[in-house]
Design an enzyme around this catalytic site. Structure first.
Site, PDB file in Angstrom:
ATOM      1  N   ASN A   7      32.951  43.308  27.097  1.00 28.94           N
ATOM      2  CA  ASN A   7      33.780  44.030  28.061  1.00 28.94           C
ATOM      3  C   ASN A   7      35.103  44.314  27.363  1.00 28.94           C
ATOM      4  OD1 ASN A   7      35.310  44.929  30.163  1.00 28.94           O
ATOM      5  ND2 ASN A   7      34.935  43.180  31.505  1.00 28.94           N
ATOM      6  N   ARG A  95      30.062  46.736  29.170  1.00 31.55           N
ATOM      7  CA  ARG A  95      30.549  47.200  30.472  1.00 31.55           C
ATOM      8  C   ARG A  95      31.296  48.508  30.238  1.00 31.55           C
ATOM      9  NH1 ARG A  95      35.725  45.523  33.807  1.00 31.55           N
ATOM     10  NH2 ARG A  95      35.170  46.498  35.768  1.00 31.55           N
ATOM     11  N   HIS A 184      33.076  48.129  40.809  1.00 29.52           N
ATOM     12  CA  HIS A 184      32.490  46.786  41.028  1.00 29.52           C
ATOM     13  C   HIS A 184      30.983  46.872  41.301  1.00 29.52           C
ATOM     14  CE1 HIS A 184      36.642  45.196  42.582  1.00 29.52           C
ATOM     15  NE2 HIS A 184      36.510  44.976  41.290  1.00 29.52           N
ATOM     16  N   LEU A 213      36.250  40.117  46.545  1.00 30.58           N
ATOM     17  CA  LEU A 213      37.690  39.903  46.671  1.00 30.58           C
ATOM     18  C   LEU A 213      38.198  39.128  45.457  1.00 30.58           C
ATOM     19  CD1 LEU A 213      37.873  38.718  50.432  1.00 30.58           C
ATOM     20  CD2 LEU A 213      38.270  41.022  49.555  1.00 30.58           C
ATOM     21  N   ARG A 245      47.477  46.266  44.092  1.00 24.02           N
ATOM     22  CA  ARG A 245      47.150  47.652  44.468  1.00 24.02           C
ATOM     23  C   ARG A 245      47.177  47.814  45.984  1.00 24.02           C
ATOM     24  NH1 ARG A 245      41.648  48.012  41.096  1.00 24.02           N
ATOM     25  NH2 ARG A 245      42.247  46.073  40.100  1.00 24.02           N
ATOM     26  N   ILE A 335      38.823  35.294  45.066  1.00 18.25           N
ATOM     27  CA  ILE A 335      39.241  34.922  46.431  1.00 18.25           C
ATOM     28  C   ILE A 335      38.007  34.684  47.298  1.00 18.25           C
ATOM     29  CG2 ILE A 335      40.476  35.715  48.488  1.00 18.25           C
ATOM     30  CD1 ILE A 335      42.260  37.418  46.648  1.00 18.25           C
ATOM     31  N   GLU A 388      29.085  38.995  36.430  1.00 20.52           N
ATOM     32  CA  GLU A 388      28.901  40.348  35.899  1.00 20.52           C
ATOM     33  C   GLU A 388      28.285  40.334  34.499  1.00 20.52           C
ATOM     34  OE1 GLU A 388      32.933  41.249  37.576  1.00 20.52           O
ATOM     35  OE2 GLU A 388      32.152  43.289  37.485  1.00 20.52           O
TER      36      GLU A 388
HETATM   37  P1  AMP Z   1      38.946  37.601  39.912  1.00 19.51           P
HETATM   38  O1  AMP Z   1      39.538  38.956  39.723  1.00 19.51           O
HETATM   39  O2  AMP Z   1      37.612  37.617  40.558  1.00 19.51           O
HETATM   40  O3  AMP Z   1      38.975  36.750  38.670  1.00 19.51           O
HETATM   41  O4  AMP Z   1      39.908  36.843  40.960  1.00 19.51           O
HETATM   42  C1  AMP Z   1      41.218  36.440  40.623  1.00 19.51           C
HETATM   43  C2  AMP Z   1      41.978  36.079  41.877  1.00 19.51           C
HETATM   44  O5  AMP Z   1      41.246  35.118  42.640  1.00 19.51           O
HETATM   45  C3  AMP Z   1      43.310  35.400  41.607  1.00 19.51           C
HETATM   46  O6  AMP Z   1      44.345  36.309  41.413  1.00 19.51           O
HETATM   47  C4  AMP Z   1      43.532  34.612  42.881  1.00 19.51           C
HETATM   48  O7  AMP Z   1      44.209  35.403  43.838  1.00 19.51           O
HETATM   49  C5  AMP Z   1      42.144  34.334  43.402  1.00 19.51           C
HETATM   50  N1  AMP Z   1      41.760  32.924  43.299  1.00 19.51           N
HETATM   51  C6  AMP Z   1      41.247  32.276  42.240  1.00 19.51           C
HETATM   52  N2  AMP Z   1      41.022  30.983  42.541  1.00 19.51           N
HETATM   53  C7  AMP Z   1      41.395  30.812  43.831  1.00 19.51           C
HETATM   54  C8  AMP Z   1      41.418  29.706  44.733  1.00 19.51           C
HETATM   55  N3  AMP Z   1      40.995  28.497  44.360  1.00 19.51           N
HETATM   56  N4  AMP Z   1      41.890  29.927  45.970  1.00 19.51           N
HETATM   57  C9  AMP Z   1      42.308  31.148  46.345  1.00 19.51           C
HETATM   58  N5  AMP Z   1      42.314  32.226  45.557  1.00 19.51           N
HETATM   59  C10 AMP Z   1      41.871  32.059  44.308  1.00 19.51           C
END
Ligand code: AMP
Length: 402
Positions: A7, A95, A184, A213, A245, A335, A388
């Site tokens: 990626n 990717r 996504h 999320l 965003r 999230i 992914e």
């Molecule tokens: P991703 O883009 O899927 O890697 O998600 C990253 C985002 O997930 C971070 O910026 C956080 O806002 C959220 N995140 C990661 N771990 C946690 C957690 N334990 N609790 C809440 N939000 C989380």
């Protein structure tokens, strides 16, 4: 068969080496700060096992070529024992962010395919050139190894015209290909497939709302296994409230800012992508920090959570209407997989539609897929970790086998 998944971003390369017989991860790494004074490479071998080892390199990494070469040398280093040599790799999966209307599925990369990816640079000026750098470097380093492009947009190419058209002058679609594409796709497709297995039903008989999320957030309406609508549009800016965003706004905000706030289009675009969303509302873009701030009584952090979860709920309602019948709702990504509060707030109030959460199940932390709905819920609610890299590896393997 061993598959390398790449990626490639503008100043970074994420890579993963998978052993497809058991789908285990042999190595997972990141080359960062390419082109900067000090570059950095970190690679974890056999992650999560008793044999886990970590290698780090800190030195200037002038370009993607150098970055990938360092990564390949590490992967081939006998002390880690994951790769016998370049010939040990069966396929390389890449990717690629934007396939425009040209790509409905993964494709073996040829010169014509590279030309088509290049054509779509107009739609993803930041991402596609970086993805192409990764492909070119891999082609040079691994001549003769098949290279497969897996597009973020491909899964959403089944969206019907009434859902992908913006109500703009039609020539803008004809001449500029301005329409909703969605992103996504690899993640939505992967978790929907996992969900079907978990529910013990064929994917093509299921209607699913998939909610990704993470830093970027998007929702997909999946009918009989195919995407029929999604929240991101021409670019990954539209739709849900994200880390930085804005998601949906009145398009007239642009004219207002230009006329009244002396902002040019570049500044507006940058603000909407980098300084809006959760960060714009409360100054914080990581949901963990937002919860900590709420606990300390920060009203704006509470507002940010309210705005995001309300938008999520509104989109669920829209996609229930688009699908007619919903069998499952999936939460995934940073999230979605970790934040029980965001999940509960997104679902609360939907009980009248047969969507009911088991709050105890929702509070349990697990790295595995978990059923979050109550026994009485007509719609199953799932938390399913996305993967992914594995999805790209599976697609690449399937394609070269075929
Ligand atoms: P991703 O883009 O899927 O890697 O998600 C990253 C985002 O997930 C971070 O910026 C956080 O806002 C959220 N995140 C990661 N771990 C946690 C957690 N334990 N609790 C809440 N939000 C989380």
């Amino acid at each position: 068969m061993k598959i390398l998944v790449i990626n490639s971003g503008s100043s970074s390369i994420k890579f993963q080496l998978l052993q497809m017989e058991d789908e285990s991860v042999l190595a997972s790494g990141l080359v960062e700060r390419i082109g900067e004074e000090e570059g950095f490479l970190k690679c974890t071998f056999m992650p999560g096992t008793a044999d886990e080892k970590v290698a780090k390199i800190a030195e200037p990494i002038a370009d993607h070529n150098k970055g990938m070469l360092l990564a390949v040398n590490l992967l081939s280093d006998a002390q880690y024992g994951v790769l016998a040599g370049k010939d040990d790799i069966g396929v390389i999966g890449h990717r690629v962010v934007h396939g425009g209307e040209d790509f409905h599925q993964p494709t073996v990369i040829t010169d014509e395919i590279m030309a088509a990816i290049e054509k779509n640079i107009l739609l993803a000026p930041l991402h596609n050139p970086a993805n192409m750098d990764g492909i070119r470097v891999a082609q040079e380093l691994f001549p003769g190894v098949p290279q497969v492009a897996v597009f973020d947009t491909a899964f959403h190419q089944t969206i019907p015209a009434h859902a992908y058209h913006y109500a703009l002058p039609y020539e803008l679609y004809e001449k500029q290909r301005i329409r909703r594409y969605g992103f996504h796709g690899t993640s939505h497709k992967y978790v929907a497939g996992e969900c079907a297995v978990l529910m013990g039903k064929p994917l093509n008989e299921l209607n699913i709302i998939s909610i990704h999320l993470g830093n970027g957030c998007s929702m997909a309406a999946i009918k009989n296994g195919e995407s029929v609508d999604t929240s991101m549009g021409l670019t990954p800016l539209e739709g849900l409230v994200m880390g930085t965003r804005s998601g949906d706004i009145d398009p007239a905000v642009h004219a207002f800012l230009a006329c009244n706030c002396n902002m040019d289009i570049k500044a507006i675009d940058s603000m909407l992508n980098k300084d809006s969303g959760l960060k714009g509302l409360c100054g914080l873009n990581d949901m963990r920090d937002i919860h900590a701030a709420i606990d300390e009584g920060n009203e704006r952090a509470k507002l940010a959570l309210d705005v995001q979860t309300y938008r999520n709920k509104k989109y669920i309602g829209a996609y229930m209407a688009a699908l007619g019948r919903v069998d499952a709702i999936i939460f995934t990504a940073g999230i979605g997989e970790n934040d029980n509060i965001v999940r509960a707030r997104t679902i609360e109030g939907l009980e009248g539609f047969g969507i009911e959460m088991d709050l105890k199940a929702n509070e349990q932390r697990s790295k595995k897929a978990t059923l979050l709905s109550s026994a009485a819920s007509r719609v199953q609610i799932w938390c399913i970790p996305t993967n992914e890299e594995l999805a790209i590896a599976r697609e690449a393997q399937e394609l070269v086998k075929a």
